[in-house]
Design a protein around this motif. Structure first.
Motif, PDB file in Angstrom:
ATOM      1  N   THR A 298      28.906   5.896   0.672  1.00 36.13           N
ATOM      2  CA  THR A 298      30.374   6.384  -0.917  1.00 36.13           C
ATOM      3  C   THR A 298      31.890   6.057  -0.570  1.00 36.13           C
ATOM      4  N   VAL A 299      32.140   5.875  -1.731  1.00 39.41           N
ATOM      5  CA  VAL A 299      33.585   5.507  -1.759  1.00 39.41           C
ATOM      6  C   VAL A 299      34.422   6.987  -2.737  1.00 39.41           C
ATOM      7  N   VAL A 300      33.597   7.633  -3.846  1.00 37.07           N
ATOM      8  CA  VAL A 300      33.791   8.173  -4.829  1.00 37.07           C
ATOM      9  C   VAL A 300      33.067   8.989  -5.413  1.00 37.07           C
ATOM     10  N   GLU A 301      33.471  10.191  -5.944  1.00 35.53           N
ATOM     11  CA  GLU A 301      32.306  10.923  -6.300  1.00 35.53           C
ATOM     12  C   GLU A 301      32.463  11.740  -7.808  1.00 35.53           C
ATOM     13  N   ALA A 302      32.016  11.111  -8.438  1.00 35.77           N
ATOM     14  CA  ALA A 302      32.013  11.573  -9.574  1.00 35.77           C
ATOM     15  C   ALA A 302      30.624  12.219 -10.788  1.00 35.77           C
ATOM     16  N   ASP A 303      31.126  13.353 -11.676  1.00 33.77           N
ATOM     17  CA  ASP A 303      29.841  14.225 -12.371  1.00 33.77           C
ATOM     18  C   ASP A 303      29.640  13.646 -13.381  1.00 33.77           C
ATOM     19  N   GLN A 304      30.060  12.551 -14.323  1.00 34.74           N
ATOM     20  CA  GLN A 304      29.610  12.555 -15.790  1.00 34.74           C
ATOM     21  C   GLN A 304      29.544  11.676 -15.410  1.00 34.74           C
ATOM     22  N   GLU A 305      28.495  11.091 -16.629  1.00 31.51           N
ATOM     23  CA  GLU A 305      28.154   9.367 -16.546  1.00 31.51           C
ATOM     24  C   GLU A 305      29.387   8.294 -17.409  1.00 31.51           C
ATOM     25  N   ALA A 306      30.374   9.112 -18.262  1.00 31.45           N
ATOM     26  CA  ALA A 306      31.470   8.274 -18.820  1.00 31.45           C
ATOM     27  C   ALA A 306      32.441   7.632 -17.688  1.00 31.45           C
ATOM     28  N   SER A 307      33.104   8.426 -17.089  1.00 33.70           N
ATOM     29  CA  SER A 307      33.410   8.394 -15.630  1.00 33.70           C
ATOM     30  C   SER A 307      33.097   7.660 -14.581  1.00 33.70           C
ATOM     31  N   MET A 308      32.067   7.208 -14.630  1.00 33.21           N
ATOM     32  CA  MET A 308      30.853   6.174 -13.741  1.00 33.21           C
ATOM     33  C   MET A 308      31.288   5.014 -14.081  1.00 33.21           C
ATOM     34  N   ILE A 309      30.517   4.431 -15.249  1.00 33.76           N
ATOM     35  CA  ILE A 309      30.390   3.381 -16.575  1.00 33.76           C
ATOM     36  C   ILE A 309      32.189   2.719 -15.818  1.00 33.76           C
ATOM     37  N   GLU A 310      33.507   4.057 -16.195  1.00 33.92           N
ATOM     38  CA  GLU A 310      34.543   3.738 -16.165  1.00 33.92           C
ATOM     39  C   GLU A 310      35.072   2.555 -14.884  1.00 33.92           C
ATOM     40  N   LEU A 311      34.491   3.822 -13.721  1.00 34.36           N
ATOM     41  CA  LEU A 311      34.324   3.225 -12.471  1.00 34.36           C
ATOM     42  C   LEU A 311      33.668   1.116 -12.081  1.00 34.36           C
ATOM     43  N   ILE A 312      31.861   1.889 -12.379  1.00 34.45           N
ATOM     44  CA  ILE A 312      31.641   0.530 -12.007  1.00 34.45           C
ATOM     45  C   ILE A 312      32.535  -0.980 -12.907  1.00 34.45           C
ATOM     46  N   GLN A 313      32.926   0.042 -14.306  1.00 36.93           N
ATOM     47  CA  GLN A 313      33.397  -1.723 -14.110  1.00 36.93           C
ATOM     48  C   GLN A 313      35.159  -1.746 -13.800  1.00 36.93           C
ATOM     49  N   SER A 314      35.853  -0.557 -13.597  1.00 40.20           N
ATOM     50  CA  SER A 314      36.966  -1.238 -12.413  1.00 40.20           C
ATOM     51  C   SER A 314      37.182  -2.118 -11.678  1.00 40.20           C
ATOM     52  N   GLY A 315      35.314  -2.526 -11.139  1.00 42.93           N
ATOM     53  CA  GLY A 315      35.159  -2.949  -9.683  1.00 42.93           C
ATOM     54  C   GLY A 315      35.609  -2.108  -8.758  1.00 42.93           C
ATOM     55  N   VAL A 316      35.120  -0.218  -8.385  1.00 40.24           N
ATOM     56  CA  VAL A 316      35.345   0.792  -7.133  1.00 40.24           C
ATOM     57  C   VAL A 316      34.098   0.649  -6.628  1.00 40.24           C
ATOM     58  N   ALA A 317      33.016   0.464  -7.306  1.00 38.55           N
ATOM     59  CA  ALA A 317      31.733   0.144  -6.258  1.00 38.55           C
ATOM     60  C   ALA A 317      30.503   0.821  -7.277  1.00 38.55           C
ATOM     61  N   LEU A 318      29.121   0.621  -6.892  1.00 40.99           N
ATOM     62  CA  LEU A 318      28.207   0.417  -6.832  1.00 40.99           C
ATOM     63  C   LEU A 318      27.941   2.282  -8.191  1.00 40.99           C
TER      64      LEU A 318
END
Length: 298
Positions: free
Chosen positions: A216-236
């Motif tokens: 893992t590279v970053v932790e997120a606790d909200q689905e909206a944040s996770m979607i943003e990070l995925i769209q930004s190319g950070v991780a699966l």
């Protein structure tokens, strides 16, 4: 000042006759006269003038009449409300919630609950599956929503619906994901979620079952944040299908085709609290909102 004195005062004032008032109140004239006299003595004012035509209100009596009528009416309303509450389910319900209100049908559930049981007072405690489960076991709440499977002899589970999780990645990774094996997937960077969340347990499980470790590279606790990070190319990330469906449809993220993981959404409560009047009320409301799913109790 007694309520019976107020009723006697009102009846005599409205009829103007001791005889008619005593019949209405099912009292003797003597008993009614004593009540009026006692009321006057207590107030220190004369309420009636006794004439040959009957009982006539004094100025003080006319001034106090509306207040007396209001007091008796309020007392009757209190008695009526109390009567309607006798035998009804009433009290506080502490409910743990997770994810978004729409997915757990929180609004319809509370509307159904309060329609069926209007004297129940609800308090909401928001968290993730693991945190609300802990609150339940500590008896800080009475019931909670939960995503995932659970084996615990102390906890009863009422399944409501079945969610599904997808492996979702950035659009730029589409070619890699289309042909990726489980080993390839494990080597890619992943979003972490807090321990106790449904995603955390599912990701751990799907790799552990195949003897693989992931990073893992970053932790997120909200689905909206996770979607943003995925769209930004950070991780699966492992995302609920209903949450990510529109993003996939718009081509803002891509799905790995190798997994669609089922995950039950349930209501949990302690078996030791099954005798509480609150739990049948909550489960009855759940039956209204999830009529098909709520029929099956694991």
């Amino acid at each position: 000042m007694e309520l019976n004195q107020l009723r006697s005062f009102l009846s005599v004032a409205r009829t103007g006759q001791l005889v008619r008032a005593s019949e209405h109140l099912h009292l003797t004239q003597s008993a009614l006269s004593k009540q009026i006299k006692s009321f006057e003595d207590e107030l220190g004012v004369l309420l009636f003038v006794r004439t040959s035509a009957g009982m006539v209100l004094t100025g003080a009596g006319r001034r106090l009449l509306p207040l007396a009528a209001q007091t008796v009416e309020s007392a009757q309303e209190i008695a009526s409300i109390a009567k309607s509450m006798r035998g009804a389910v009433s009290g506080a319900l502490r409910l743990g919630t997770i994810i978004d209100p729409e997915s757990i049908r929180l609004g319809p559930l509370l509307a159904a609950l309060l329609e069926l049981y209007p004297h129940v007072d609800v308090s909401l405690f928001h968290g993730i599956s693991g945190s609300v489960l802990q609150l339940l076991k500590e008896k800080q709440i009475d019931a909670c929503f939960y995503l995932g499977t659970l084996t615990d002899a102390e906890v009863a589970m009422r399944q409501l619906a079945l969610e599904h999780y997808l492996v979702v990645g950035p659009v730029a990774w589409e070619d890699r994901l289309r042909s990726a094996t489980w080993e390839d997937l494990a080597a890619m960077p992943w979003l972490a979620t807090p321990p106790g969340s449904s995603q955390h347990g599912l990701v751990d499980q799907m790799f552990a079952e195949r003897g693989l470790a992931y990073r893992t590279v970053v932790e997120a606790d909200q689905e909206a944040s996770m979607i943003e990070l995925i769209q930004s190319g950070v991780a699966l990330g492992l995302m609920r299908e209903r949450v990510v469906a529109s993003v996939l449809q718009k081509g803002q993220a891509v799905m790995w085709p190798g997994a669609r993981l089922p995950c039950p959404l349930s209501l949990l409560y302690l078996r030791s609290s099954e005798d509480s009047a609150m739990l049948p009320a909550l489960l009855a409301a759940a039956q209204v909102v999830w009529p098909a799913e709520a029929d099956a109790v694991p």
